[in-house]
Design a protein around this motif. Structure first.
Motif, mmCIF file in Angstrom:
data_model
loop_
_atom_site.group_PDB
_atom_site.id
_atom_site.type_symbol
_atom_site.label_atom_id
_atom_site.label_comp_id
_atom_site.label_asym_id
_atom_site.label_seq_id
_atom_site.Cartn_x
_atom_site.Cartn_y
_atom_site.Cartn_z
ATOM 1 N N ILE A 244 0.847 -1.188 0.000
ATOM 2 C CA ILE A 244 0.000 0.000 0.000
ATOM 3 C C ILE A 244 0.885 1.242 0.000
ATOM 4 N N HIS A 245 0.598 2.177 -0.913
ATOM 5 C CA HIS A 245 1.297 3.464 -0.947
ATOM 6 C C HIS A 245 0.275 4.571 -0.694
ATOM 7 N N ILE A 246 0.530 5.436 0.263
ATOM 8 C CA ILE A 246 -0.358 6.567 0.543
ATOM 9 C C ILE A 246 0.488 7.817 0.764
ATOM 10 N N ARG A 247 0.154 8.884 0.081
ATOM 11 C CA ARG A 247 0.870 10.142 0.261
ATOM 12 C C ARG A 247 0.746 10.622 1.703
ATOM 13 N N ALA A 249 0.727 13.557 2.656
ATOM 14 C CA ALA A 249 -0.076 14.774 2.693
ATOM 15 C C ALA A 249 -1.563 14.506 2.914
ATOM 16 N N VAL A 250 -2.036 13.269 2.658
ATOM 17 C CA VAL A 250 -3.465 12.988 2.843
ATOM 18 C C VAL A 250 -3.731 12.170 4.105
ATOM 19 N N LEU A 251 -2.687 11.881 4.865
ATOM 20 C CA LEU A 251 -2.848 11.098 6.086
ATOM 21 C C LEU A 251 -3.101 11.998 7.295
ATOM 22 N N THR A 252 -3.952 11.518 8.201
ATOM 23 C CA THR A 252 -4.153 12.214 9.466
ATOM 24 C C THR A 252 -3.063 11.785 10.440
ATOM 25 N N GLN A 253 -3.045 12.409 11.625
ATOM 26 C CA GLN A 253 -2.072 12.034 12.646
ATOM 27 C C GLN A 253 -2.311 10.613 13.143
ATOM 28 N N ASP A 254 -3.518 10.105 12.940
ATOM 29 C CA ASP A 254 -3.848 8.738 13.366
ATOM 30 C C ASP A 254 -3.460 7.707 12.318
ATOM 31 N N GLY A 255 -2.913 8.162 11.187
ATOM 32 C CA GLY A 255 -2.470 7.227 10.161
ATOM 33 C C GLY A 255 -3.569 6.722 9.251
ATOM 34 N N VAL A 256 -4.703 7.426 9.181
ATOM 35 C CA VAL A 256 -5.767 7.063 8.242
ATOM 36 C C VAL A 256 -5.920 8.195 7.234
ATOM 37 N N VAL A 257 -6.625 7.905 6.152
ATOM 38 C CA VAL A 257 -6.756 8.880 5.067
ATOM 39 C C VAL A 257 -7.842 9.905 5.386
ATOM 40 N N ASP A 258 -7.520 11.157 5.185
ATOM 41 C CA ASP A 258 -8.465 12.264 5.349
ATOM 42 C C ASP A 258 -9.222 12.425 4.028
ATOM 43 N N PRO A 259 -10.541 12.176 4.002
ATOM 44 C CA PRO A 259 -11.278 12.258 2.732
ATOM 45 C C PRO A 259 -11.266 13.649 2.124
ATOM 46 N N GLY A 260 -11.170 14.677 2.968
ATOM 47 C CA GLY A 260 -11.123 16.035 2.439
ATOM 48 C C GLY A 260 -9.837 16.345 1.720
ATOM 49 N N LYS A 261 -8.757 15.642 2.080
ATOM 50 C CA LYS A 261 -7.469 15.843 1.420
ATOM 51 C C LYS A 261 -7.276 14.890 0.243
ATOM 52 N N LEU A 262 -7.851 13.695 0.353
ATOM 53 C CA LEU A 262 -7.742 12.743 -0.756
ATOM 54 C C LEU A 262 -8.510 13.223 -1.977
ATOM 55 N N ARG A 263 -9.692 13.800 -1.758
ATOM 56 C CA ARG A 263 -10.517 14.356 -2.840
ATOM 57 C C ARG A 263 -10.769 13.340 -3.945
ATOM 58 N N ALA A 264 -11.104 12.130 -3.535
ATOM 59 C CA ALA A 264 -11.373 11.065 -4.506
ATOM 60 C C ALA A 264 -12.657 11.346 -5.264
ATOM 61 N N ILE A 265 -12.704 10.910 -6.508
ATOM 62 C CA ILE A 265 -13.919 11.041 -7.290
ATOM 63 C C ILE A 265 -14.540 9.663 -7.470
ATOM 64 N N SER A 266 -15.819 9.663 -7.809
ATOM 65 C CA SER A 266 -16.553 8.413 -8.001
ATOM 66 C C SER A 266 -17.388 8.516 -9.266
ATOM 67 N N ARG A 267 -17.981 7.398 -9.664
ATOM 68 C CA ARG A 267 -18.804 7.357 -10.880
ATOM 69 C C ARG A 267 -20.269 7.331 -10.524
ATOM 70 N N LEU A 268 -21.040 8.051 -11.330
ATOM 71 C CA LEU A 268 -22.492 8.011 -11.276
ATOM 72 C C LEU A 268 -22.974 7.422 -12.590
ATOM 73 N N GLY A 269 -24.217 7.702 -12.991
ATOM 74 C CA GLY A 269 -24.711 7.191 -14.263
ATOM 75 C C GLY A 269 -24.265 8.052 -15.431
ATOM 76 N N GLY A 270 -24.439 7.522 -16.647
ATOM 77 C CA GLY A 270 -24.071 8.269 -17.852
ATOM 78 C C GLY A 270 -22.597 8.610 -17.845
ATOM 79 N N THR A 271 -22.290 9.873 -18.112
ATOM 80 C CA THR A 271 -20.897 10.323 -18.128
ATOM 81 C C THR A 271 -20.550 11.113 -16.870
#
Length: 300
Positions: A244-247, A249-271
Motif C-alpha cells: 500500500i502506498h499513501i501520500r 499529505a493525505v494522512l491524518t495524525q492517526d495514520g488514516v486517510v483524510d477524505p477532504g485531502k484525498l478528494r477522490a472522485i466516483s462514478r455516477l450514471g451516464g458520463t
C-alpha cells in the motif's frame, strides 16, 4: 423493441397496475442536457465538511421519522409509485443504464497492468470494491464485449499482477481519457500524460499522481455467463493487496486517510462523476446499551 414493466403503486395498500414503457436508448436520459459551457466552473476549494447526521434524534424502531431532514418529502414521494423492470425483458445496454445510475456512488479502480510481452495499459473501472482486510483484498469486474477482449483483464490473467490507483479531482480528466477504446498498441500513459512510478512488489508501475496505490497479486479470476448461455459476458478478479502506498499529505495524525485531502472522485450514471461532499458520523450501536429496549420492542 424490448419493453420493461412499470408498476404504479397508488398509495399504501393499493393494487398495482402496469403499463409498458419503451426501453430503447433514445427514451433514456441519465445525464443533464445542459451544455457544459453554460455550467459554473469547477469549485477548486475542498468540498468535504463534517456535519451532524440527518436525524440525530432518531430512536430505535422509528423507521422513517415523521419530522426530519427531507423525511416529509420522501414520504410524499411514495405516492408517485415505483418503476419495476423485469430484467429478462430488457436489453443489456438498458440494464447497464439503470444499474449504473442507481448503484452510486461507485469508487473507481484506476488500474495499471502489463501484457505478457510487457506492453503497459492504464484504464479506469467502476465495478470495483474492497472485499476484505484479512486478507487485504479488492475486487474488480470487467464487462466483456464479443468484439474485442478487455486488455486489462487479459493482462491480469496473463501476468497475475496489477496496481489499483485511486483517482483524485486534480487529474480527473487525465484518468478519464484512459477509458478510450483504443487499440491494444496505444499507450494510455502517453495520452494521459501521467507519470509512471516503479512499484515495489509487482512489475506494473503505479501512478505517481495518485495519492493511494495498491499493488496487487491476482488471487482468483472467474468468468460469468448469463443464464442458459455459454457466452462469457463478464469476469471478476480478486486481487490480494501486497503493498500500500499513501501520500503523507493525505494522512491524518492517526495514520488514516483524510477524505477532504484525498478528494477522490466516483462514478455516477451516464458520463457523470462525483466528488466527496459533506460527511457525517453515526456510531455503530452498542448491543449492551440498547438490549433492554430492543427486547421490549420484540416482546421478549
Amino acid at each position: 423493441m424490448k419493453f420493461a414493466t412499470r408498476a404504479l403503486l397508488e398509495g399504501r395498500g393499493a393494487v398495482s397496475r402496469t403499463r409498458q414503457i419503451g426501453s430503447s436508448p433514445q427514451n433514456w436520459k441519465f445525464y443533464s442536457s445542459t451544455p457544459s459551457e453554460s455550467r459554473p466552473p469547477f469549485n477548486a476549494a475542498p468540498s468535504f465538511n463534517l456535519t451532524r447526521s440527518p436525524n440525530p434524534q432518531w430512536k430505535a424502531g422509528e423507521g422513517l421519522p415523521e419530522v426530519g431532514v427531507g423525511a416529509r418529502q420522501w414520504k410524499e414521494d411514495e405516492q408517485q409509485g415505483w418503476s419495476t423492470w423485469n430484467v429478462d425483458e430488457m436489453e443489456s445496454r438498458d440494464i447497464y443504464k439503470v444499474l449504473t445510475s442507481a448503484i452510486t456512488p461507485r469508487p473507481i479502480a484506476f488500474i495499471s497492468s502489463l501484457s505478457a510481452s510487457g506492453v503497459p495499459n492504464l484504464a479506469p473501472f467502476s465495478y470495483f470494491s474492497m472485499v476484505s482486510h484479512n486478507p487485504p483484498m479488492v475486487s474488480v469486474s470487467f464487462a466483456l464485449s464479443p468484439k474485442r477482449p478487455k486488455d486489462t483483464r487479459e493482462n491480469i490473467e496473463a501476468t497475475r499482477e496489477f496496481v489499483v490507483n485511486i483517482i483524485s479531482e486534480p487529474f480527473a480528466e487525465a484518468a478519464n481519457v484512459c477509458s478510450v477504446e483504443a487499440p491494444a498498441s496505444v499507450d494510455e500513459w502517453t495520452i494521459s500524460g501521467l507519470t509512471r512510478e516503479p512499484s515495489v512488489t509487482v512489475r506494473p508501475p503505479r501512478v505517481k499522481e495518485s495519492a493511494v496505490s495498491l499493488e496487487c497479486e491476482l488471487f482468483q479470476m472467474f468468468d460469468i455467463k448469463p443464464k442458459n448461455s455459454e457466452t462469457t459476458t463478464a469476469s471478476v478478479a480478486l486481487g490480494y493487496i501486497k503493498t500500500i502506498h499513501i501520500r503523507n499529505a493525505v494522512l491524518t495524525q492517526d495514520g488514516v486517510v483524510d477524505p477532504g485531502k484525498l478528494r477522490a472522485i466516483s462514478r455516477l450514471g451516464g458520463t457523470m462523476y462525483a466528488r466527496v461532499g459533506e460527511g457525517f458520523e453515526i456510531p455503530r450501536p452498542s448491543w449492551r446499551a440498547m438490549k433492554d429496549e430492543a427486547e421490549r420492542m420484540s416482546g421478549n
